[in-house]
Scaffold this active site. Structure first.
Site, short mmCIF file in Angstrom:
data_model
loop_
_atom_site.label_atom_id
_atom_site.label_comp_id
_atom_site.label_asym_id
_atom_site.label_seq_id
_atom_site.Cartn_x
_atom_site.Cartn_y
_atom_site.Cartn_z
N GLU A 156 0.77 -1.34 0.07
CA GLU A 156 0.02 -0.10 0.07
C GLU A 156 0.83 1.26 -0.10
O GLU A 156 0.69 1.99 0.88
CB GLU A 156 -0.94 -0.14 1.19
CG GLU A 156 -1.75 -1.05 1.08
CD GLU A 156 -2.95 -1.03 2.34
OE1 GLU A 156 -2.78 -0.52 3.27
OE2 GLU A 156 -3.87 -1.99 2.21
N GLU B 244 -5.33 -8.52 0.24
CA GLU B 244 -6.01 -8.53 1.53
C GLU B 244 -7.47 -8.20 0.97
O GLU B 244 -7.69 -7.31 0.09
CB GLU B 244 -5.50 -7.31 2.23
CG GLU B 244 -4.18 -7.22 2.91
CD GLU B 244 -3.77 -6.07 3.81
OE1 GLU B 244 -4.70 -5.37 4.04
OE2 GLU B 244 -2.50 -5.89 3.98
#
Length: 379
Positions: free
Chosen positions: A187, A309
């Protein structure tokens, strides 16, 4: 001559304990560097073997610990030390991929070498071996790092550190076969800015493309099996909005897999103040839209995708989470995208995504696991 041999034998006996200790200490590294036979798979071929995954969250990616006791970082956020029995329990439930997020900050030497603490690297390898030795696929990454802020001013510094860290990781794991996957960053985004979670800006997205390219080049130029290893690269914040996807650049490398995180729909799956009830129409439509976008930008162009995720946090709505879980994995499986549940071992407070209680070795929500597997079967 006989006396000489006897002296040598005595010396060996006296140092026997030391020799055994040295062998034990370097055994993991030597075994890891022994190059195993590796299938030459593209990213698209590899993901076909990935059924569904589970994240060892908030563990090796925890940011506590001290320089005097680097291994204490693993339990610094309250989670127990990882054991092979935990990995076996996850496998028994039907998962065949374990993502092992790892934070390296706090375990690095000074620039420009950024030498990784040997104890920490050994421990990471030990956990990876728990996964690999149980015939599972393993993903390791750089997690919770803040030094790769995506700006032009920071690009050279971030690239230097990224390359230095991945050179060392690649060297340590060069002998592992296709069951080990490297993920360049987690991220990457403009932390603590108004654009952090809203797609960033063109500069940030360009810098991430350049860092991803540097990561792939580093792995490909390293030794052992790494030139053939499948690797994952993230979009800005691992997001899937069209502004992010449209500016994402994938190196010309058929072993590169796109890394996406998708707690979709946001209001049901992630937002604590969002909805508690699963909407079979509206929520399912958002999940389907996600899969269509990933297909349009990547799959139909020959690029593999992993949703590294996903999950729905506990709002004491287990029945709705089950319904959502089946719909999500069914849509992803139909699209050909394996998904990896974010399990942070939290069950009642904060971002409670826990399914498997690693302290009690019990599944707190086995019905949600069953629902995930049901979605896969509906393909």
């Amino acid at each position: 001559m006989i006396k000489t041999h006897l002296k040598k034998l005595a010396a060996l006996c006296l140092t026997g304990v030391m020799s055994l200790s040295l062998l034990a200490g370097c055994g993991k590294q030597e075994e890891g560097n022994k190059v195993k036979e590796m299938r030459d798979l593209t990213g698209t071929q590899l993901v076909q073997e990935l059924k569904i995954g589970w994240n060892l969250g908030n563990t090796l990616d925890a940011t506590g610990g001290t320089k005097d006791d680097p291994l204490s970082a693993e339990t610094s956020w309250g989670n127990p030390k990882t054991t092979e029995d935990m990995i076996k329990a996850v496998k028994e439930k039907g998962f065949n991929v374990i993502r092992v997020p790892v934070t390296w900050t706090g375990h690095l030497g000074d620039a420009p070498d950024y030498k990784i603490n040997e104890e920490w690297l050994n421990r990471v390898q030990e956990v990876v071996d728990y996964v690999i030795n149980n015939d599972l696929y393993c993903i390791i990454n750089l997690h919770h790092e803040d030094w790769h802020f995506p700006s032009y001013d920071n690009l050279d510094s971030a690239k230097t550190e990224l390359v230095a860290i991945w050179k060392q990781i690649a060297a340590r794991f060069e002998g592992y076969d296709e069951h080990l996957i490297f993920e360049g960053m987690n991220e990457p985004r403009m932390v603590d800015t108004p654009n952090e979670w809203s797609g960033g800006n063109p500069e940030a997205r360009d810098v991430i493309n350049q860092l991803n390219a540097a990561f792939v080049e580093t792995i490909r130029s390293s030794g052992g099996n790494n030139p053939k290893r499948c690797v994952m690269i993230p979009t800005y914040a691992a997001a899937s909005t069209t502004d992010v996807l449209s500016e994402f650049v994938i190196p010309e490398d058929d072993k590169v897999i796109v890394s996406i995180h998708a707690y979709t729909p946001y209001n049901f799956a992630l937002n604590a103040k969002g909805t508690f009830d699963y909407d079979p129409a509206g929520d399912a439509a958002q999940i389907e839209s996600l899969m269509q976008n990933l297909n349009q930008y990547f799959l139909e162009k020959g690029h593999a995708v992993i949703i590294g995720e996903f999950g729905a946090r506990n709002k004491y709505n287990t029945e709705d989470r089950c319904e959502w879980a089946t719909a999500y994995t069914a849509a992803a499986s139909k699209a050909g995208i394996p998904c990896i549940w974010w399990d942070n071992n939290a069950f009642s407070s904060g971002e409670a995504f826990g399914l498997f209680n690693r302290s009690t070795m019990q599944w707190e929500y086995p019905e949600i696991v069953d629902a995930l597997m049901k979605g896969l079967e509906s393909k």
